[in-house]
Design an enzyme around this catalytic site. Sequence first.
Site, PDB file in Angstrom:
ATOM      1  N   ARG A   1      13.543   8.536  -9.422  1.00 39.52           N
ATOM      2  CA  ARG A   1      12.923   8.790  -8.115  1.00 39.52           C
ATOM      3  C   ARG A   1      13.838   8.252  -7.024  1.00 39.52           C
ATOM      4  O   ARG A   1      14.084   7.047  -6.951  1.00 39.52           O
ATOM      5  CB  ARG A   1      11.555   8.105  -8.027  1.00 39.52           C
ATOM      6  CG  ARG A   1      10.525   8.612  -9.051  1.00 39.52           C
ATOM      7  CD  ARG A   1      10.116  10.053  -8.771  1.00 39.52           C
ATOM      8  NE  ARG A   1       9.232  10.586  -9.798  1.00 39.52           N
ATOM      9  CZ  ARG A   1       7.904  10.615  -9.696  1.00 39.52           C
ATOM     10  NH1 ARG A   1       7.310  10.130  -8.618  1.00 39.52           N
ATOM     11  NH2 ARG A   1       7.177  11.125 -10.668  1.00 39.52           N
TER      12      ARG A   1
ATOM     13  N   GLU B   1      13.541   7.386  -4.055  1.00 39.20           N
ATOM     14  CA  GLU B   1      12.703   6.902  -2.956  1.00 39.20           C
ATOM     15  C   GLU B   1      13.331   5.641  -2.379  1.00 39.20           C
ATOM     16  O   GLU B   1      13.545   4.667  -3.097  1.00 39.20           O
ATOM     17  CB  GLU B   1      11.289   6.604  -3.458  1.00 39.20           C
ATOM     18  CG  GLU B   1      10.558   7.825  -3.992  1.00 39.20           C
ATOM     19  CD  GLU B   1       9.179   7.477  -4.519  1.00 39.20           C
ATOM     20  OE1 GLU B   1       8.756   6.311  -4.336  1.00 39.20           O
ATOM     21  OE2 GLU B   1       8.531   8.351  -5.104  1.00 39.20           O
TER      22      GLU B   1
ATOM     23  N   ARG C   1       6.452  -2.575  -6.271  1.00 41.96           N
ATOM     24  CA  ARG C   1       6.019  -1.733  -7.389  1.00 41.96           C
ATOM     25  C   ARG C   1       6.860  -0.472  -7.587  1.00 41.96           C
ATOM     26  O   ARG C   1       6.514   0.365  -8.419  1.00 41.96           O
ATOM     27  CB  ARG C   1       4.561  -1.338  -7.208  1.00 41.96           C
ATOM     28  CG  ARG C   1       4.273  -0.490  -5.987  1.00 41.96           C
ATOM     29  CD  ARG C   1       2.825  -0.059  -5.961  1.00 41.96           C
ATOM     30  NE  ARG C   1       2.538   0.909  -4.901  1.00 41.96           N
ATOM     31  CZ  ARG C   1       1.432   1.630  -4.840  1.00 41.96           C
ATOM     32  NH1 ARG C   1       0.521   1.519  -5.782  1.00 41.96           N
ATOM     33  NH2 ARG C   1       1.235   2.467  -3.854  1.00 41.96           N
ATOM     34  N   HIS C   2       7.934  -0.295  -6.818  1.00 41.69           N
ATOM     35  CA  HIS C   2       8.735   0.926  -6.919  1.00 41.69           C
ATOM     36  C   HIS C   2      10.116   0.644  -7.508  1.00 41.69           C
ATOM     37  O   HIS C   2      10.765  -0.347  -7.176  1.00 41.69           O
ATOM     38  CB  HIS C   2       8.900   1.579  -5.538  1.00 41.69           C
ATOM     39  CG  HIS C   2       7.662   2.258  -5.045  1.00 41.69           C
ATOM     40  ND1 HIS C   2       6.789   1.660  -4.169  1.00 41.69           N
ATOM     41  CD2 HIS C   2       7.145   3.477  -5.325  1.00 41.69           C
ATOM     42  CE1 HIS C   2       5.780   2.483  -3.913  1.00 41.69           C
ATOM     43  NE2 HIS C   2       5.979   3.592  -4.613  1.00 41.69           N
TER      44      HIS C   2
ATOM     45  N   GLU D   1      -2.248   2.127  -8.464  1.00 37.45           N
ATOM     46  CA  GLU D   1      -2.139   3.365  -9.237  1.00 37.45           C
ATOM     47  C   GLU D   1      -1.038   3.246 -10.288  1.00 37.45           C
ATOM     48  O   GLU D   1       0.063   2.794  -9.990  1.00 37.45           O
ATOM     49  CB  GLU D   1      -1.860   4.533  -8.294  1.00 37.45           C
ATOM     50  CG  GLU D   1      -1.622   5.857  -8.993  1.00 37.45           C
ATOM     51  CD  GLU D   1      -0.141   6.184  -9.121  1.00 37.45           C
ATOM     52  OE1 GLU D   1       0.243   6.677 -10.196  1.00 37.45           O
ATOM     53  OE2 GLU D   1       0.613   5.936  -8.169  1.00 37.45           O
TER      54      GLU D   1
ATOM     55  N   SER E   1      -0.660   9.424 -12.564  1.00 38.20           N
ATOM     56  CA  SER E   1      -1.160  10.621 -11.898  1.00 38.20           C
ATOM     57  C   SER E   1      -1.235  11.745 -12.925  1.00 38.20           C
ATOM     58  O   SER E   1      -0.304  11.927 -13.723  1.00 38.20           O
ATOM     59  CB  SER E   1      -0.240  11.036 -10.750  1.00 38.20           C
ATOM     60  OG  SER E   1      -0.378  10.144  -9.666  1.00 38.20           O
TER      61      SER E   1
ATOM     62  N   ARG F   1       5.044  -0.620 -14.859  1.00 37.91           N
ATOM     63  CA  ARG F   1       3.905  -0.905 -13.990  1.00 37.91           C
ATOM     64  C   ARG F   1       2.697  -1.347 -14.811  1.00 37.91           C
ATOM     65  O   ARG F   1       1.931  -2.215 -14.386  1.00 37.91           O
ATOM     66  CB  ARG F   1       3.569   0.327 -13.142  1.00 37.91           C
ATOM     67  CG  ARG F   1       2.698   0.009 -11.951  1.00 37.91           C
ATOM     68  CD  ARG F   1       2.518   1.193 -11.025  1.00 37.91           C
ATOM     69  NE  ARG F   1       3.709   1.487 -10.240  1.00 37.91           N
ATOM     70  CZ  ARG F   1       3.736   2.371  -9.232  1.00 37.91           C
ATOM     71  NH1 ARG F   1       2.642   3.037  -8.906  1.00 37.91           N
ATOM     72  NH2 ARG F   1       4.849   2.585  -8.571  1.00 37.91           N
TER      73      ARG F   1
END
Length: 560
Positions: free
Chosen positions: A332, A334, A340-341, A483, A486, A534
């Site tokens: 990812r 991001e 948490r990323h 979360e 998903s 996670r």
Amino acid sequence: MIRTLLLRSIRYCTLPVPSAVTSNLITLNRPPILTARFTMSTVEGEDKPLSKSAQKKLAAKQAKEAKKAETQARLKAEAEARDADDYSKERYGLLPINNSGVKTDKKWVEVEDLSKDLVDSTVLVRGRVHAARLTGKQCFLKLRHRYYSVQVLYSVDEKISKQMLKYIAGCPKESIVDLTGTLVLAATPVESCSQKNLEIQGHTFHVVSEALPQLPLQIDDASRPLDGDGPVVKQDTRLDNRILDLRTPTNQAIFRVGHGVVALFREYLSNNGFTEIHTPKIISAASEGGANVFELTYFKRKAYLAQSPQLYKQMAVCGDIERVFTIGAVFRAEDSNTHRHLCEYVGLDIEMAFKEHYHEVLDVLGNMFIHIFKGLQAKYAVEIETVGQQFPAEPFKFVEPALILKYPDAVEMLRGAGVEIGDFDDLSTPNEKLLGKLVKAKYDTDFYILDKYPLEVRPFYTMPDAHDSKYSNSFDIFMRGEEILSGAQRIHDPALLEDRATTLGIPIDTIKDYIDSFRYGSSPHGGGGVGSERVVMLFLGLDNIRKTNLFPRDPKRLTP
């Protein structure tokens, strides 16, 4: 001319003049210049004696060097004499490098396997030197292996010399050693070791691999609770020196729990008719649309690192491998530096065909996580306790069967807590955390499933709700208000899939193979994906996902 320059360059000294030079001098009918007088050349080529000050400095330097050589010779002689008198010299020292040249029948006992059943027997143990302390005629050694440790006591006697004790006490921390000794019951509990009621009376001590004497961080400091006395190692220092950081008992336990999550995930799905598959990580188009992808050059074409194995899981189901799971890297791009990323993590993904309703998928996922949680509690209790000693957290709670909330109900709970939120707004991170607290207070669980997300906040392949097209057959799963997964029912109709992709601006030609896979008949299906790091972070109640990834990759870190 050359000979004249040569003559001018020669300085008087106490050293013999090279033969090549003397031959040239003799040819000129001048004797070789060999004198004890200190001289120097002037610009005009005349010889001038060194000053008295320069002569004193040179003499002092020569005297110092001679004294140093004398001291070294004396120390060497003393060492050789001590060696000759050391009756323990065969019992300790540095072993030759292990190049797998010899096989023996030696049997090592792991530190964690030392038990009362072995008391009064001789044991051979390998571990790291955690600490060593010399006190009079005794040396106390703390030997560590992973998150287990034992005290070893060496005492001067007819077999163990003072030299041996000094060697052990001076062995650099983190060196790997083999030692033998008699296992005995400890006179008093050894609170600093995991083996509190046992200790080893040492006989031998041999270094397998010696560490450098200066370490970039101390294991004791890296193992200290945040509220403990003494220095605490910062996260960047830990990650810069990850090899050492991984040796702390806490990190050993964290990655054992991480192993447990993956193993239990695989175990449950394998026992319930799933097939493990492996999907491409280099793809022709962004898996989930958007700009958060790593682009690369693929033989003069653009390609991307997969954000998800999603499309290929579905294609496998269309190929009649009706229940699949995969474990592998997910990427990812991001630019997010939150707790948490990560830019790369280990994804645990499943996909399955269902007969009637996508809640069949929800049931499998809910039961799978409960299997994982129960397995961790049963098989990794020591590891969970070890982590809790450095990073205390409330025990993770869950209910069985898993709690399932509808999205509109969650919105109402947040509004009841004073949050302004629209019916179809996505949940912000603060709202997710607040919802987790509200759910915990009402249902006494840290684990729940939130069903029926608004369609506009989900990926293009998500199936719209049959009764309200503003919602979707999709869900998220939460732990401690964050979360972790998903998932959704996927669109398996090509026409509807093309319509959704076009709506979200995804060029149809870039996902043609994906869409075409549904043109030959496709079972209704669904699934989801979770990052293993996670799960570990939230189950253990840790504050940062970098603690659960072996070598984290985030926007600021690409090494080690």
